[in-house]
Design a protein around this motif. Structure first.
Motif, short mmCIF file in Angstrom:
data_model
loop_
_atom_site.label_atom_id
_atom_site.label_comp_id
_atom_site.label_asym_id
_atom_site.label_seq_id
_atom_site.Cartn_x
_atom_site.Cartn_y
_atom_site.Cartn_z
N ILE A 1 3.69 3.44 10.90
CA ILE A 1 2.27 3.13 11.05
C ILE A 1 2.03 2.21 12.24
CG2 ILE A 1 1.75 3.44 8.60
CD1 ILE A 1 1.85 0.41 8.27
N ALA A 2 0.80 2.19 12.71
CA ALA A 2 0.42 1.31 13.81
C ALA A 2 0.29 -0.13 13.31
CB ALA A 2 -0.90 1.78 14.41
N GLU A 3 0.23 -1.08 14.24
CA GLU A 3 0.17 -2.49 13.88
C GLU A 3 -1.09 -2.85 13.11
OE1 GLU A 3 0.71 -4.96 17.27
OE2 GLU A 3 2.80 -4.37 17.60
N ASP A 4 -2.17 -2.09 13.33
CA ASP A 4 -3.43 -2.41 12.66
C ASP A 4 -3.58 -1.68 11.33
OD1 ASP A 4 -3.76 0.15 13.62
OD2 ASP A 4 -5.77 -0.17 14.42
N MET A 5 -2.49 -1.13 10.80
CA MET A 5 -2.53 -0.40 9.53
C MET A 5 -1.73 -1.14 8.47
SD MET A 5 -4.19 2.61 10.06
CE MET A 5 -3.47 4.04 9.28
N GLU A 6 -2.16 -1.00 7.21
CA GLU A 6 -1.44 -1.61 6.09
C GLU A 6 -1.44 -0.63 4.91
OE1 GLU A 6 -1.81 -5.36 2.93
OE2 GLU A 6 -2.97 -5.38 4.79
N TYR A 7 -0.27 -0.42 4.33
CA TYR A 7 -0.16 0.43 3.15
C TYR A 7 -0.89 -0.22 1.97
CZ TYR A 7 1.87 2.60 -1.01
OH TYR A 7 2.04 3.22 -2.23
N ILE A 8 -1.64 0.60 1.21
CA ILE A 8 -2.40 0.09 0.06
C ILE A 8 -1.86 0.62 -1.26
CG2 ILE A 8 -4.66 0.05 -1.06
CD1 ILE A 8 -4.49 -1.73 1.41
N ALA A 9 -1.82 1.93 -1.43
CA ALA A 9 -1.40 2.52 -2.69
C ALA A 9 -1.20 4.02 -2.51
CB ALA A 9 -2.44 2.27 -3.78
N SER A 10 -0.57 4.64 -3.53
CA SER A 10 -0.38 6.09 -3.52
C SER A 10 -0.88 6.68 -4.83
CB SER A 10 1.10 6.44 -3.36
OG SER A 10 1.63 5.91 -2.17
N PHE A 11 -1.50 7.85 -4.75
CA PHE A 11 -1.88 8.61 -5.94
C PHE A 11 -0.80 9.66 -6.15
CE2 PHE A 11 -3.94 12.10 -8.17
CZ PHE A 11 -4.64 11.44 -9.19
N VAL A 12 -0.17 9.62 -7.34
CA VAL A 12 0.95 10.51 -7.62
C VAL A 12 0.58 11.42 -8.79
CG1 VAL A 12 3.39 10.66 -8.26
CG2 VAL A 12 2.58 8.76 -6.82
N LEU A 13 0.71 12.71 -8.56
CA LEU A 13 0.42 13.68 -9.61
C LEU A 13 1.41 13.57 -10.76
CD1 LEU A 13 -0.42 17.01 -7.72
CD2 LEU A 13 -2.00 15.57 -9.00
N GLU A 14 0.90 13.72 -11.98
CA GLU A 14 1.76 13.76 -13.15
C GLU A 14 2.42 15.12 -13.23
OE1 GLU A 14 -0.64 12.79 -16.48
OE2 GLU A 14 -1.08 10.74 -15.79
N VAL A 15 3.70 15.13 -13.51
CA VAL A 15 4.46 16.39 -13.60
C VAL A 15 4.27 17.01 -14.98
CG1 VAL A 15 6.72 17.45 -13.47
CG2 VAL A 15 6.16 15.52 -11.97
N GLY B 1 -3.23 12.15 -12.44
CA GLY B 1 -2.26 11.33 -11.73
C GLY B 1 -2.55 9.86 -11.89
N THR B 2 -1.76 9.03 -11.27
CA THR B 2 -1.92 7.58 -11.35
C THR B 2 -1.73 6.96 -9.97
OG1 THR B 2 0.43 7.33 -11.90
CG2 THR B 2 -1.14 7.42 -13.74
N PHE B 3 -2.32 5.77 -9.80
CA PHE B 3 -2.11 5.00 -8.59
C PHE B 3 -0.90 4.10 -8.77
CE2 PHE B 3 -6.75 5.79 -8.06
CZ PHE B 3 -6.69 6.42 -6.83
N VAL B 4 -0.01 4.14 -7.79
CA VAL B 4 1.17 3.27 -7.79
C VAL B 4 1.25 2.61 -6.42
CG1 VAL B 4 2.39 4.76 -9.42
CG2 VAL B 4 2.73 5.09 -6.96
N GLN B 5 2.03 1.56 -6.35
CA GLN B 5 2.27 0.91 -5.07
C GLN B 5 3.76 0.98 -4.75
OE1 GLN B 5 0.16 -2.88 -5.86
NE2 GLN B 5 -1.22 -2.30 -4.21
N LYS B 6 4.12 1.98 -3.97
CA LYS B 6 5.49 2.19 -3.53
C LYS B 6 5.43 2.74 -2.12
CE LYS B 6 9.87 4.36 -4.88
NZ LYS B 6 10.54 5.26 -5.85
N ASP B 7 5.58 1.86 -1.16
CA ASP B 7 5.45 2.21 0.25
C ASP B 7 6.42 3.34 0.61
OD1 ASP B 7 5.31 2.31 3.04
OD2 ASP B 7 4.98 0.16 3.21
N PRO B 8 5.91 4.47 1.11
CA PRO B 8 6.78 5.61 1.44
C PRO B 8 7.56 5.44 2.73
CG PRO B 8 4.54 6.12 2.02
CD PRO B 8 4.49 4.78 1.31
N GLY B 9 7.27 4.36 3.47
CA GLY B 9 8.01 4.11 4.70
C GLY B 9 7.57 4.93 5.89
N ILE B 10 6.36 5.47 5.84
CA ILE B 10 5.83 6.24 6.97
C ILE B 10 5.53 5.29 8.13
CG2 ILE B 10 3.85 7.63 7.72
CD1 ILE B 10 3.70 8.66 4.82
#
Length: 270
Positions: free
Chosen positions: A256-270, A245-254
């Protein structure tokens, strides 16, 4: 790079007063020339002779060689540095060398001068490298005890299923079990363990749980460096598990609390 090296690696602050074998040092030099970061942010490594440059740390005993890393100020720089620096640390471990991440308790001015740090650059961390001493010093033992270096936050408090309301247990983490467990093994500043992750079927989303006092002009956001370390561990274990897989930066919109920040996602290759 494998999970056995991740498990084997520990922080070393007490070293034998023994020169690193030249062949081993050449291997380290060759590795850092190829060591790449994440998201196209390059990292510059410098090997330093303490006797020639005057670099030092009051918590290190016996080491004469250090490695410093720097980056130009830009988005994702801390994450990239953590990822690349941990690869170096694990490679050094595979060669039988000891290391320890140092950000605060160093002669920062001496290090910055030794690597010719520019105004638009940041040097978050350094590490000594050398052969671990037979015994830890009393000071080192007390430091590890004080920081609870060997303790880890429970799996189900770090990782979640689909959103942050559903804790994930090791029993139902399926193909992600080993990669996430290796994230738990990652070192972090004062053992704060700021990583959190939300698992979906074919991807894992990583977040930084922020704490006050970890972002400074001299080091950047050191907890983002910690997230880079976590991503490094995750990727190594994923490959070992046969997960490409690869790391991408695409916020999934989950949500989150105020003290949290989205960093990255690991996405499996199909």
């Amino acid at each position: 790079m494998n999970t056995e090296i991740i498990k084997k690696r520990i922080s070393v602050r007490t070293y034998k007063e023994q020169e690193i074998a030249q062949e081993t040092l050449e291997k380290v030099k060759s590795f850092i020339e190829q060591d790449k970061g994440l998201f196209n942010v390059p990292i510059t490594f410098t090997i330093l002779d303490a006797n020639k440059t005057g670099v030092s740390s009051p918590v290190i005993i016996g080491a004469n060689t250090y490695i410093a890393a720097k980056y130009k100020k830009q988005k994702n720089a801390e994450i990239s540095l953590g990822y690349a620096f941990e690869k170096l640390v694990l490679y050094a471990t595979s060669l039988g060398l000891g290391t320890v991440w140092l950000a605060a308790i160093i002669d920062r001015k001496a290090f910055e001068k030794a690597i010719d740090l520019k105004k638009d650059e940041v040097m978050p961390v350094v590490t000594p490298i050398g052969y671990a001493g037979e015994k830890r010093s009393l000071r080192e033992s007390m430091m590890r005890k004080g920081m609870k270096s060997d303790s880890r936050i429970p799996f189900d408090q770090l990782f979640f299923q689909d959103n942050f309301e559903k804790p994930l247990n090791t029993e139902n983490s399926d193909l992600w079990a080993l990669p996430l467990e290796m994230v738990r093994f990652a070192p972090s500043a004062t053992n704060k363990q700021p990583w959190r992750a939300v698992v979906e079927k074919d991807r894992v989303h990583f977040y930084e749980k922020k704490a006050k006092g970890y972002e400074r002009a001299s080091t950047g956001d050191i907890q983002k460096v910690d997230l880079g370390i976590a991503l490094c561990h995750f990727e190594i274990a994923a490959k070992e598990s046969g997960l490409q897989g690869t790391f991408v930066q695409k916020d999934p919109g989950i949500s989150i609390a105020e003290d949290m920040e989205y960093i990255a996602s690991f996405v499996l290759e199909v």
